[in-house]
Design a protein around this motif. Structure first.
Motif, PDB file in Angstrom:
ATOM      1  N   ILE A 151       0.855  -1.173   0.000  1.00 14.58           N
ATOM      2  CA  ILE A 151       0.000   0.000   0.000  1.00 14.58           C
ATOM      3  C   ILE A 151       0.897   1.231   0.000  1.00 14.58           C
ATOM      4  O   ILE A 151       1.646   1.463   0.964  1.00 14.58           O
ATOM      5  CB  ILE A 151      -0.912   0.040   1.252  1.00 14.58           C
ATOM      6  N   PRO A 152       0.891   2.031  -1.082  1.00 12.79           N
ATOM      7  CA  PRO A 152       1.722   3.245  -1.081  1.00 12.79           C
ATOM      8  C   PRO A 152       1.354   4.152   0.091  1.00 12.79           C
ATOM      9  O   PRO A 152       0.217   4.154   0.565  1.00 12.79           O
ATOM     10  CB  PRO A 152       1.373   3.900  -2.421  1.00 12.79           C
ATOM     11  N   ALA A 153       2.296   4.937   0.523  1.00 10.12           N
ATOM     12  CA  ALA A 153       2.073   5.796   1.683  1.00 10.12           C
ATOM     13  C   ALA A 153       0.886   6.735   1.473  1.00 10.12           C
ATOM     14  O   ALA A 153       0.136   7.015   2.411  1.00 10.12           O
ATOM     15  CB  ALA A 153       3.339   6.606   1.973  1.00 10.12           C
ATOM     16  N   HIS A 154       0.682   7.217   0.245  1.00 10.69           N
ATOM     17  CA  HIS A 154      -0.408   8.169   0.020  1.00 10.69           C
ATOM     18  C   HIS A 154      -1.778   7.482  -0.076  1.00 10.69           C
ATOM     19  O   HIS A 154      -2.791   8.162  -0.200  1.00 10.69           O
ATOM     20  CB  HIS A 154      -0.136   9.020  -1.228  1.00 10.69           C
ATOM     21  N   TYR A 155      -1.801   6.135  -0.008  1.00 10.96           N
ATOM     22  CA  TYR A 155      -3.068   5.396   0.043  1.00 10.96           C
ATOM     23  C   TYR A 155      -3.450   5.033   1.478  1.00 10.96           C
ATOM     24  O   TYR A 155      -4.445   4.339   1.693  1.00 10.96           O
ATOM     25  CB  TYR A 155      -2.949   4.099  -0.753  1.00 10.96           C
ATOM     26  N   ALA A 156      -2.664   5.463   2.440  1.00  8.88           N
ATOM     27  CA  ALA A 156      -2.886   5.077   3.824  1.00  8.88           C
ATOM     28  C   ALA A 156      -2.971   6.307   4.720  1.00  8.88           C
ATOM     29  O   ALA A 156      -2.280   7.307   4.501  1.00  8.88           O
ATOM     30  CB  ALA A 156      -1.757   4.167   4.302  1.00  8.88           C
ATOM     31  N   LEU A 157      -3.835   6.206   5.732  1.00 11.02           N
ATOM     32  CA  LEU A 157      -4.005   7.287   6.697  1.00 11.02           C
ATOM     33  C   LEU A 157      -3.850   6.722   8.109  1.00 11.02           C
ATOM     34  O   LEU A 157      -4.835   6.388   8.773  1.00 11.02           O
ATOM     35  CB  LEU A 157      -5.382   7.950   6.535  1.00 11.02           C
TER      36      LEU A 157
END
Length: 412
Positions: free
Chosen positions: A218-224
Motif C-alpha cells: 500500500i503506497p504511503a499516500h493510500y494510507a491514513l
C-alpha cells in the motif's frame, strides 16, 4: 497502480452526460427499481446483482454520482445518492444494499484522501469501492515508506464489481502501547473476493463477501495512519474541501455512512406498503361480512397507520439530509453534530421496521408470507438489516452514549 488523469482546473474530464440532472437521476432510479422486482430470486441465488444490472447502473451514471467533477464525476449531493438508494431498495433491497455500500465510498475517498491518491483512484471515473469499518489484520512498514497489509475483511458489500477496497487495519504500537488503527485504500488487483456469502436470512443478493488481502503493498499516500473511516474529524477542514472547493467534501463522513441504513429501510418499508396495498385491493377477509380488505375498517386502520409511520420515516430522512447539507456549508462540523445526525438514521430504521414487523407482515395473511413471496423477502431483508453492527451496536448503544456525554459535558 492506476495512472493519474489530467485534473487541471481548465481541463477536467467530461462526464458521459454533461447535462445530467439530479431529477433525471431519481427518475432513472425509479425506472430501474421496477425492473428489479421480478429478479429478486435470481439475485439471491447468485449472491449479487447480475452483470446486465451492473451495466444498467453504470450507464445510468450511478457509479459517478459522488465522484468529484475534477475526475469526470457528477458531484451530486449526499441527498441525491440517498434518494437513489431508497428508490432502488423499493425494487430490490439486496441490489440497493450492494450498490450503495460500493458506490458511496466515493464521498469518503474524495473527502479524506490527498490529491495524489485521488488523482489515481478516481482515474477511471466510475468508482465502486466496498468498505469494511471493523479493523482486521495488520500493516507493517515497507522500505519505501508505504505499508504491507495482510488480513481478511468480512462483509465487503459491493465487492463483485469493485474497482477498489477501503478498509481498516492495525499498526503495532510502541512497546507496551496498544496498536494504532489505519485506514487504507487498495486497487482491485491487490485483493481477492472469497466465496462466503448467501446463507444469511436476508439480503442474500447483496454481494457482501469477504475480501482477502495477502501481503499487499500500500503506497504511503493510500494510507491514513491514526484515522478511522467512521470517526475521522472534519473540524478544521479536509483534503477534499481544499482540493475541490465544495462543502460536499468538507462535511461529516460519519453521518453519511450511517444515513445509508435509513435510506435502505425507507425503501424496504415502502415496498412493503406496495404489497399490502395490492393485497387489500385484491383479497377478501375470511370473516363476515367477507368484503374486500380495502373496504374493511380494520385493514384500513392498519394500512393507514403503516403509511403514517413510513411517511414519518421518509420525512426524517429528508430533514436529516437537509441538516447534513446545512452543517457542511457552515463548516467545522463537531462530533456532537455528527452523532446527532447519525442517530436520526437509527430512528428512521425503527419507524420503518415497526411498520413492517408490527403491522404489515403479521396481518398480510399466511399465503402472502410464504417463502419466495415479495413480502416475505422484504421482512427477511429488513430483519437482516437489524443485524448490521452499525445499526444494533454502534447506532443503538455507542453513539447515543457518546452523544449524551458530549451534550452533558461529561469527560470520556
Amino acid at each position: 497502480m492506476t495512472a493519474a488523469v489530467d485534473t487541471s482546473a481548465d481541463d477536467y474530464p467530461v462526464p458521459p452526460e454533461p447535462g445530467l440532472t439530479e431529477h433525471e437521476v431519481l427518475d432513472r432510479a425509479e425506472r430501474i427499481a421496477e425492473t428489479l422486482i421480478d429478479r429478486q430470486q435470481e439475485t439471491e441465488e447468485r449472491g449479487y446483482y447480475a452483470l446486465d444490472t451492473h451495466e444498467v447502473l453504470l450507464n445510468a451514471g450511478f457509479y459517478r454520482l459522488m465522484v468529484p467533477r475534477r475526475y469526470g464525476g457528477y458531484e451530486f449531493g449526499i441527498d441525491t445518492h440517498m434518494q437513489v438508494v431508497a428508490r432502488l431498495a423499493r425494487g430490490c433491497a439486496s441490489t440497493a444494499w450492494m450498490y450503495t455500500f460500493g458506490a458511496s465510498h466515493a464521498h469518503l475517498a474524495a473527502t479524506l484522501l490527498g490529491e495524489q491518491a485521488q488523482n489515481e483512484v478516481f482515474a477511471g471515473g466510475d468508482f465502486i469501492c466496498p468498505g469494511v469499518v471493523a479493523p482486521a489484520g495488520f500493516a507493517e512498514p515497507a522500505e519505501d515508506g508505504g505499508w504491507i497489509v495482510d488480513g481478511e475483511f468480512r462483509y465487503a458489500s459491493g465487492s463483485p464489481y469493485a474497482t477498489h477496497f477501503v478498509g481498516q487495519t492495525f499498526i503495532a504500537g510502541a512497546e507496551g502501547e496498544p496498536p494504532e488503527q489505519m485506514m487504507f485504500i487498495v486497487p482491485r488487483d491487490q485483493w481477492r473476493r472469497l466465496d462466503d456469502w448467501g446463507s444469511q436470512l436476508g439480503l442474500k443478493g447483496s454481494g457482501s463477501y469477504s475480501v482477502k488481502i495477502e501481503k499487499a503493498h500500500i503506497p504511503a499516500h493510500y494510507a491514513l495512519p491514526g484515522t478511522h473511516m467512521g470517526l475521522a474529524s472534519v473540524v478544521g477542514g479536509t483534503p477534499g474541501l481544499r482540493l475541490h472547493g465544495t462543502t460536499l467534501y468538507g462535511g461529516s463522513v460519519l453521518a453519511p455512512l450511517n444515513f445509508q441504513v435509513g435510506a435502505l429501510a425507507v425503501g424496504m418499508a415502502t415496498a412493503a406498503l406496495d404489497v399490502y396495498g395490492e393485497l387489500a385491493r385484491e383479497r377478501t377477509i375470511p370473516y363476515p361480512p367477507f368484503g374486500r380488505r380495502a373496504e374493511d375498517p380494520d385493514y384500513q386502520l392498519r394500512y393507514g397507520e403503516a403509511v403514517g409511520r413510513v411517511a414519518t420515516a421518509r420525512a426524517a430522512m429528508t430533514d436529516m439530509l437537509r441538516q447534513w447539507q446545512e452543517t457542511a456549508e457552515l463548516g467545522d462540523v463537531s462530533r456532537e453534530v455528527e452523532l446527532r445526525m447519525s442517530i436520526i438514521s437509527r430512528e428512521i430504521v425503527r419507524l420503518a421496521w415497526s411498520a413492517v414487523s408490527d403491522i404489515l407482515f403479521p396481518t398480510a395473511g399466511t399465503s402472502a408470507v410464504r417463502a419466495g413471496e415479495r413480502l416475505e423477502r422484504i421482512w427477511r431483508d429488513i430483519s437482516t438489516l437489524h443485524t448490521h453492527a452499525g445499526v444494533n451496536v454502534y447506532l443503538a448503544t455507542i453513539a447515543p452514549r457518546e452523544l449524551a456525554q458530549l451534550a452533558l459535558g461529561i469527560a470520556h
